[in-house]
Design an enzyme around this catalytic site. Structure first.
Site, PDB file in Angstrom:
ATOM      1  N   PHE A  58       0.794  -1.283  -0.040  1.00 23.85           N
ATOM      2  CA  PHE A  58      -0.047   0.140   0.066  1.00 23.85           C
ATOM      3  C   PHE A  58       0.822   1.268  -0.019  1.00 23.85           C
ATOM      4  CE2 PHE A  58      -2.275   2.811   3.440  1.00 23.85           C
ATOM      5  CZ  PHE A  58      -2.682   3.655   2.681  1.00 23.85           C
TER       6      PHE A  58
ATOM      7  N   ALA B  89       7.463  -5.095   4.625  1.00 25.37           N
ATOM      8  CA  ALA B  89       7.140  -5.623   6.014  1.00 25.37           C
ATOM      9  C   ALA B  89       5.689  -6.211   6.059  1.00 25.37           C
ATOM     10  CB  ALA B  89       7.095  -4.403   7.047  1.00 25.37           C
ATOM     11  N   GLU B  90       5.333  -7.122   7.071  1.00 25.68           N
ATOM     12  CA  GLU B  90       4.308  -7.641   7.193  1.00 25.68           C
ATOM     13  C   GLU B  90       3.728  -6.545   8.123  1.00 25.68           C
ATOM     14  OE1 GLU B  90       2.318 -10.416   6.501  1.00 25.68           O
ATOM     15  OE2 GLU B  90       4.008 -11.407   5.104  1.00 25.68           O
TER      16      GLU B  90
ATOM     17  N   THR C 108       6.911   2.347  12.257  1.00 20.99           N
ATOM     18  CA  THR C 108       5.329   2.807  12.907  1.00 20.99           C
ATOM     19  C   THR C 108       5.418   3.200  14.237  1.00 20.99           C
ATOM     20  OG1 THR C 108       3.561   1.523  13.603  1.00 20.99           O
ATOM     21  CG2 THR C 108       5.195   0.363  13.481  1.00 20.99           C
ATOM     22  N   ASP C 109       4.252   3.961  14.649  1.00 22.82           N
ATOM     23  CA  ASP C 109       4.039   4.210  16.054  1.00 22.82           C
ATOM     24  C   ASP C 109       3.869   3.379  16.887  1.00 22.82           C
ATOM     25  OD1 ASP C 109       1.809   4.192  14.909  1.00 22.82           O
ATOM     26  OD2 ASP C 109       0.924   6.093  15.809  1.00 22.82           O
ATOM     27  N   GLU C 110       3.443   1.965  16.290  1.00 25.81           N
ATOM     28  CA  GLU C 110       3.140   1.298  17.432  1.00 25.81           C
ATOM     29  C   GLU C 110       4.223   0.436  18.088  1.00 25.81           C
ATOM     30  OE1 GLU C 110       0.290  -1.825  16.072  1.00 25.81           O
ATOM     31  OE2 GLU C 110      -0.455  -0.211  14.318  1.00 25.81           O
TER      32      GLU C 110
ATOM     33  N   TYR D  65       3.355  -7.922  15.911  1.00 25.04           N
ATOM     34  CA  TYR D  65       3.626  -7.156  14.684  1.00 25.04           C
ATOM     35  C   TYR D  65       4.856  -5.987  15.185  1.00 25.04           C
ATOM     36  CZ  TYR D  65       3.307  -2.834  12.013  1.00 25.04           C
ATOM     37  OH  TYR D  65       3.325  -1.591  11.183  1.00 25.04           O
TER      38      TYR D  65
ATOM     39  N   LYS E  29       8.696  -5.109  14.378  1.00 27.17           N
ATOM     40  CA  LYS E  29       8.900  -3.486  13.869  1.00 27.17           C
ATOM     41  C   LYS E  29      10.059  -2.807  14.997  1.00 27.17           C
ATOM     42  CE  LYS E  29       8.041  -1.668  10.535  1.00 27.17           C
ATOM     43  NZ  LYS E  29       8.491  -1.437   9.074  1.00 27.17           N
TER      44      LYS E  29
ATOM     45  N   LYS F 144      -7.332  -3.925   6.659  1.00 28.75           N
ATOM     46  CA  LYS F 144      -7.122  -2.830   7.731  1.00 28.75           C
ATOM     47  C   LYS F 144      -8.622  -2.034   7.751  1.00 28.75           C
ATOM     48  CE  LYS F 144      -2.698  -3.262   8.091  1.00 28.75           C
ATOM     49  NZ  LYS F 144      -1.744  -2.381   7.746  1.00 28.75           N
TER      50      LYS F 144
ATOM     51  N   PRO G 214     -17.777  -4.727  11.219  1.00 32.93           N
ATOM     52  CA  PRO G 214     -17.394  -5.484  12.427  1.00 32.93           C
ATOM     53  C   PRO G 214     -16.198  -4.619  13.361  1.00 32.93           C
ATOM     54  CG  PRO G 214     -16.049  -6.345  10.390  1.00 32.93           C
ATOM     55  CD  PRO G 214     -16.789  -5.236   9.932  1.00 32.93           C
TER      56      PRO G 214
ATOM     57  N   ASP H 167     -13.368  -8.038  20.937  1.00 34.04           N
ATOM     58  CA  ASP H 167     -12.282  -7.210  20.706  1.00 34.04           C
ATOM     59  C   ASP H 167     -10.896  -7.869  20.474  1.00 34.04           C
ATOM     60  OD1 ASP H 167     -11.008  -4.701  21.050  1.00 34.04           O
ATOM     61  OD2 ASP H 167     -11.375  -4.496  23.033  1.00 34.04           O
TER      62      ASP H 167
ATOM     63  N   GLY I 139      -5.276  -7.789  23.384  1.00 29.88           N
ATOM     64  CA  GLY I 139      -3.957  -7.096  23.757  1.00 29.88           C
ATOM     65  C   GLY I 139      -4.391  -5.735  22.817  1.00 29.88           C
TER      66      GLY I 139
HETATM   67  P1  TYD Z   1      -6.095  -1.543  11.909  1.00 34.33           P
HETATM   68  O1  TYD Z   1      -6.518  -0.985  10.730  1.00 34.33           O
HETATM   69  O2  TYD Z   1      -5.813  -3.036  11.879  1.00 34.33           O
HETATM   70  O3  TYD Z   1      -4.645  -0.881  12.268  1.00 34.33           O
HETATM   71  P2  TYD Z   1      -3.727  -0.935  13.752  1.00 34.33           P
HETATM   72  O4  TYD Z   1      -4.247  -2.116  14.503  1.00 34.33           O
HETATM   73  O5  TYD Z   1      -2.448  -1.253  13.099  1.00 34.33           O
HETATM   74  O6  TYD Z   1      -3.975   0.344  14.462  1.00 34.33           O
HETATM   75  O7  TYD Z   1      -6.973  -1.168  12.915  1.00 34.33           O
HETATM   76  C1  TYD Z   1      -7.325   0.051  13.318  1.00 34.33           C
HETATM   77  C2  TYD Z   1      -8.242   0.005  14.397  1.00 34.33           C
HETATM   78  O8  TYD Z   1      -9.582  -0.358  14.114  1.00 34.33           O
HETATM   79  C3  TYD Z   1      -7.882  -0.752  15.551  1.00 34.33           C
HETATM   80  O9  TYD Z   1      -8.032  -0.084  16.872  1.00 34.33           O
HETATM   81  C4  TYD Z   1      -8.567  -2.103  15.516  1.00 34.33           C
HETATM   82  C5  TYD Z   1      -9.887  -1.614  14.756  1.00 34.33           C
HETATM   83  N1  TYD Z   1     -10.531  -2.724  13.967  1.00 34.33           N
HETATM   84  C6  TYD Z   1     -12.015  -2.726  14.016  1.00 34.33           C
HETATM   85  O10 TYD Z   1     -12.635  -2.375  14.877  1.00 34.33           O
HETATM   86  N2  TYD Z   1     -12.326  -3.847  13.242  1.00 34.33           N
HETATM   87  C7  TYD Z   1     -11.780  -4.241  12.153  1.00 34.33           C
HETATM   88  O11 TYD Z   1     -12.431  -5.201  11.338  1.00 34.33           O
HETATM   89  C8  TYD Z   1     -10.247  -3.854  11.836  1.00 34.33           C
HETATM   90  C9  TYD Z   1      -9.494  -4.488  10.889  1.00 34.33           C
HETATM   91  C10 TYD Z   1      -9.658  -2.966  12.870  1.00 34.33           C
END
Ligand code: TYD
Length: 352
Positions: free
Chosen positions: A11, A83-84, A130-132, A155, A159, A194, A210, A285, A288
């Site tokens: 991406f 990266a993954e 990433t900031d993660e 992940y 990183k 994502k 979702p 949820d 973690g």
């Molecule tokens: P994501 O796009 O996977 O990025 P990251 O986890 O690296 O920040 O998720 C963004 C936020 O959205 C994260 O708080 C998890 C949430 N999320 C959902 O609520 N539903 C989903 O189907 C996905 C993929 C993410």
């Protein structure tokens, strides 16, 4: 100059190449990509015939292949996107993240150290991170270049490891590196695993949206073209050995993001917002789940004069519009592997 871009079919890498290859005919670009599930050559269709662009299928976890291609190309700059990147996948398949993000970065660092051993002057190894790596924030505060590392998911731990390797290669061997740590990217060509593309694609087919937990988790959203411009700014004017935090100045709860997508979908399809809002479905949820990420981007703003050019609402609307206008791209990523992920990951938890 020869510019090697790893992960250029992913991406952010694809958006980088789509923007920079036509703008810089004076530079030769080589895209190294393993073409795993998230890499899509169709994202580069418009630039693939340009004379200053070339592609090689290479998995950076294979050191001999990596070294051979890097040695043949003799890059001056390396921009390491490969990266993954998906947290949920890292929870299910952590080994892939160790291979790509840690071993892959190590192999690329070693190839650069070898071919640049005559001189480091004029060379740059730019590591995109990433900031993660900083862990999670509570209700207040923001990550900056000096925030201690505290990664929480497989992940982000992978990183963080790669960031440490890059800094060690600078500190120990003098390799000329730059590092950027960015917040959550969004925009065209993002693989639908994502948050934003998942919701857009599910909304388009009127499937449940979702949202994990209560949708209260907060991310800072950075439009991919703003990120790409920030990276170019750091390449041209950032200092060797320095780190720059890049953020979009757009913190939103996940629920706000999904509601924004519903609004754009309704506007763009001339239909009611309610029919999309009714699709919102709160699901189990993420284990973690980091609560909040935010970036203090004052260093790159003050030292290099970069700041985001679009608001989140503008960028989100453009992004939703792009997905509506590009069904061919969407179909091309809906491979067996994609469907398998969607079925196993979302299959049981979503109430329609
Ligand atoms: P994501 O796009 O996977 O990025 P990251 O986890 O690296 O920040 O998720 C963004 C936020 O959205 C994260 O708080 C998890 C949430 N999320 C959902 O609520 N539903 C989903 O189907 C996905 C993929 C993410």
């Amino acid at each position: 100059m020869n510019i090697l871009v790893t992960g250029g079919c992913g991406f952010i890498g694809a958006n980088f190449l789509r923007r920079m290859v036509p703008r810089h005919p004076e530079h030769q670009f080589l895209n190294l990509d393993a073409l795993t599930y998230a890499g899509n050559p169709l994202s580069l269709q418009e630039i693939e015939d340009l004379p200053n662009y070339d592609f090689a299928k290479v998995n950076l976890a294979h050191s001999a292949d990596t070294h051979q291609v890097v040695e043949a190309f003799q890059p001056d700059w390396v921009i390491h996107f490969a990266a993954e990147t998906h947290v949920d996948r890292s929870i299910k398949f952590p080994g892939d993240f160790i291979q790509s993000n840690i071993i892959g970065t190590y192999n690329l660092l070693e190839s650069c150290r070898t071919i640049w051993s005559d001189q480091f002057e004029g060379r740059i190894f730019h590591h995109v991170s990433t900031d993660e790596v900083f862990g999670e924030l509570g209700e207040t505060g923001a990550f900056s270049e000096t925030t201690p590392y505290d990664p929480s998911s497989p992940y982000s731990a992978s990183k963080a490891s790669s960031d440490h390797l890059v800094r060690a290669w600078n500190h120990t061997y003098g390799l000329p590196v730059k590092i950027t740590n960015c917040s959550n990217n969004y925009g065209p060509y993002q693989f639908p695993e994502k948050l934003i593309p998942v919701m857009v694609l599910k909304g388009l087919t009127m499937e449940p949206l979702p949202v994990y937990g209560k949708g209260a988790n907060i991310r800072d959203w950075l439009f991919v073209n703003d990120h790409v411009d920030a990276i170019w700014t750091v390449l041209e004017r950032g200092e060797i050995g320095e780190t720059y935090a890049i953020g979009g100045n757009s913190e939103r709860t996940n629920l706000q993001v999904v509601e924004g997508i519903c609004r754009s979908l309704a506007q763009l399809t001339n239909s009611s917002e309610d029919q999309y809002l009714q699709l919102i479905s709160f699901v189990a949820d993420r284990p973690g789940h980091d609560f909040r990420y935010a970036i203090d981007a004052s260093k790159i703003r003050e030292k290099l004069g970069w700041e985001p050019s679009v608001t989140f609402e503008e960028g989100l609307h453009q992004t939703v519009e792009w997905y509506l206008q590009n069904p061919e791209w969407i179909n091309s990523v809906k491979t067996g592997a994609y469907r398998e992920w969607i079925d196993t990951h979302y299959g049981k938890g979503v109430n329609s």
